[in-house]
Design an enzyme around this catalytic site. Structure first.
Site, PDB file in Angstrom:
ATOM      1  N   ASN A 183       0.874  -1.182   0.000  1.00  0.00           N
ATOM      2  CA  ASN A 183       0.000   0.000   0.000  1.00  0.00           C
ATOM      3  C   ASN A 183       0.907   1.228   0.000  1.00  0.00           C
ATOM      4  O   ASN A 183       1.474   1.573   1.023  1.00  0.00           O
ATOM      5  CB  ASN A 183      -0.883  -0.035   1.258  1.00  0.00           C
ATOM      6  N   LYS A 234       0.167   4.295  -0.334  1.00  0.00           N
ATOM      7  CA  LYS A 234      -0.422   5.529   0.220  1.00  0.00           C
ATOM      8  C   LYS A 234      -0.116   6.695  -0.723  1.00  0.00           C
ATOM      9  O   LYS A 234      -0.058   6.481  -1.938  1.00  0.00           O
ATOM     10  CB  LYS A 234       0.095   5.759   1.646  1.00  0.00           C
ATOM     11  N   HIS A 244      -9.440   1.588   4.791  1.00  0.00           N
ATOM     12  CA  HIS A 244      -8.165   1.727   5.516  1.00  0.00           C
ATOM     13  C   HIS A 244      -8.346   2.736   6.656  1.00  0.00           C
ATOM     14  O   HIS A 244      -9.090   3.708   6.522  1.00  0.00           O
ATOM     15  CB  HIS A 244      -7.072   2.197   4.551  1.00  0.00           C
ATOM     16  N   GLU A 247      -6.648   5.084   7.681  1.00  0.00           N
ATOM     17  CA  GLU A 247      -6.378   6.480   7.329  1.00  0.00           C
ATOM     18  C   GLU A 247      -7.552   7.089   6.571  1.00  0.00           C
ATOM     19  O   GLU A 247      -7.838   8.286   6.701  1.00  0.00           O
ATOM     20  CB  GLU A 247      -5.076   6.573   6.508  1.00  0.00           C
ATOM     21  N   GLU A 292      -5.487  -4.960  10.476  1.00  0.00           N
ATOM     22  CA  GLU A 292      -4.440  -3.968  10.698  1.00  0.00           C
ATOM     23  C   GLU A 292      -4.726  -3.206  11.989  1.00  0.00           C
ATOM     24  O   GLU A 292      -5.478  -2.216  11.964  1.00  0.00           O
ATOM     25  CB  GLU A 292      -4.406  -2.956   9.549  1.00  0.00           C
ATOM     26  N   GLY A 349       2.476   2.066  10.775  1.00  0.00           N
ATOM     27  CA  GLY A 349       3.492   3.104  10.651  1.00  0.00           C
ATOM     28  C   GLY A 349       4.225   3.421  11.938  1.00  0.00           C
ATOM     29  O   GLY A 349       4.918   4.434  12.027  1.00  0.00           O
ATOM     30  N   SER A 356       3.342  -2.326  10.324  1.00  0.00           N
ATOM     31  CA  SER A 356       4.785  -2.413  10.574  1.00  0.00           C
ATOM     32  C   SER A 356       5.396  -3.757  10.164  1.00  0.00           C
ATOM     33  O   SER A 356       6.331  -4.238  10.806  1.00  0.00           O
ATOM     34  CB  SER A 356       5.091  -2.090  12.044  1.00  0.00           C
TER      35      SER A 356
HETATM   36  P1  PGA Z   1       2.852   0.144   7.649  1.00  0.00           P
HETATM   37  O1  PGA Z   1       1.414   0.467   6.986  1.00  0.00           O
HETATM   38  O2  PGA Z   1       3.347  -1.140   7.038  1.00  0.00           O
HETATM   39  O3  PGA Z   1       3.695   1.325   7.283  1.00  0.00           O
HETATM   40  O4  PGA Z   1       2.634   0.005   9.110  1.00  0.00           O
HETATM   41  C1  PGA Z   1       0.494  -0.568   6.774  1.00  0.00           C
HETATM   42  C2  PGA Z   1      -0.771  -0.014   6.178  1.00  0.00           C
HETATM   43  O5  PGA Z   1      -1.145   1.116   6.485  1.00  0.00           O
HETATM   44  O6  PGA Z   1      -1.442  -0.705   5.389  1.00  0.00           O
END
Ligand code: PGA
Length: 264
Positions: free
Chosen positions: A12, A14, A104, A106, A176, A182, A222
């Site tokens: 992903n 983003k 997601h 976000e 998630e 992140g 992560s």
């Molecule tokens: P990350 O993000 O691997 O940077 O933790 C995962 C995601 O948001 O799908």
């Protein structure tokens, strides 16, 4: 588990990479995986670029006959009309996309995406012949209260319960935990497994054993080459949705290879 589902490693991106950076990355990844004699039949690899890169990625994938799949990060719930800035599921499907990330954390946080909207996104993606990657997961607060499993299961249940068996079997779920996204804090393999198993059990109860056995449940939050092997070793974890580590081509190549080796 009756049969091993084909693992999926999905990046992903983003809001990173313009179309030139995106195509360069895809080319690099394809070369590195080719050099490693990567077997795409036993492990799917997918990238989710920005809308602005999808056409460029499609042209590259088709012209070089790459086995890497791709998809979008969100979708409009409407099919056409006066919705400035929105992109429909058909538009995305016509670019050869296999997947769309839906819900997601976000998007839930920065856009008005509630469960009702997420249900409509899932339906739009399915109707356009693609697979939704439905993201769920608890915040730190829910985990602290010890309700993380009920929370994640409830999110999947509320969004999917009115689907047909056929529609539900095309879902992909990404567990998630929001606190892991992140942050460098990864869920333990056991808690990723517990959540994946609880979600799978609920899908089996709501739909059928076939649906429960078919739906791939990814872990996200992560993920890196340091934790991927342990996580994919869990029986109900069928792959990853990866943010930060999917922006580094060597790291992503490594995660793909480790996932394939660990599930061989
Ligand atoms: P990350 O993000 O691997 O940077 O933790 C995962 C995601 O948001 O799908």
């Amino acid at each position: 588990m009756t049969s091993r589902r084909i693992p999926l490693v999905a990046g992903n991106w983003k809001m990173n990479f313009d179309h030139l950076e995106a195509t360069y990355f895809v080319q690099q990844l394809a070369w590195k995986l080719r050099d490693a004699r990567f077997d795409y039949k036993r492990c799917e690899v997918a990238l989710m670029p920005s809308f602005t890169s999808l056409r460029s990625v499609q042209v590259l994938v088709e012209s070089d006959k790459l086995r890497i799949r791709y998809g979008a990060q969100a979708v409009s719930v409407t099919s056409q009309g006066a919705f400035t800035g929105d992109v429909s599921a058909d538009m995305i499907a016509h670019l050869g996309c296999s997947y769309v990330i839906v819900g997601h954390s976000e998007r839930r946080k920065y856009h008005p995406e509630d469960d009702a909207n997420i249900v409509d996104q899932v339906r739009a993606v399915l109707a356009a012949g693609m697979q939704p990657i439905l993201c769920v997961g608890e915040s730190y607060e829910e985990r602290r209260k010890g309700i993380e499993l009920d929370f994640a299961v409830g999110q999947v249940h509320d969004v999917t319960r009115d689907l047909s068996d056929e529609e539900a079997s095309r879902l992909i779920v990404a567990y998630e935990p929001v606190w892991a996204i992140g942050t460098g804090m990864v869920a333990t393999p056991q808690s990723a497994q517990d959540a994946a198993k609880a979600i799978r059990d609920d899908l089996t109860a709501t739909f059928s054993t076939t649906v429960g056995d078919t739906v791939r449940i990814l872990y996200g939050g992560s993920v890196s080459s340091k934790n991927a092997v342990e996580l994919i070793g869990e029986p109900d974890v069928d792959g990853f949705l990866i943010g930060g580590a999917a922006l580094k081509v060597d790291e992503l190549t490594k995660i793909c290879r480790l996932t394939l080796e660990a599930t061989a």
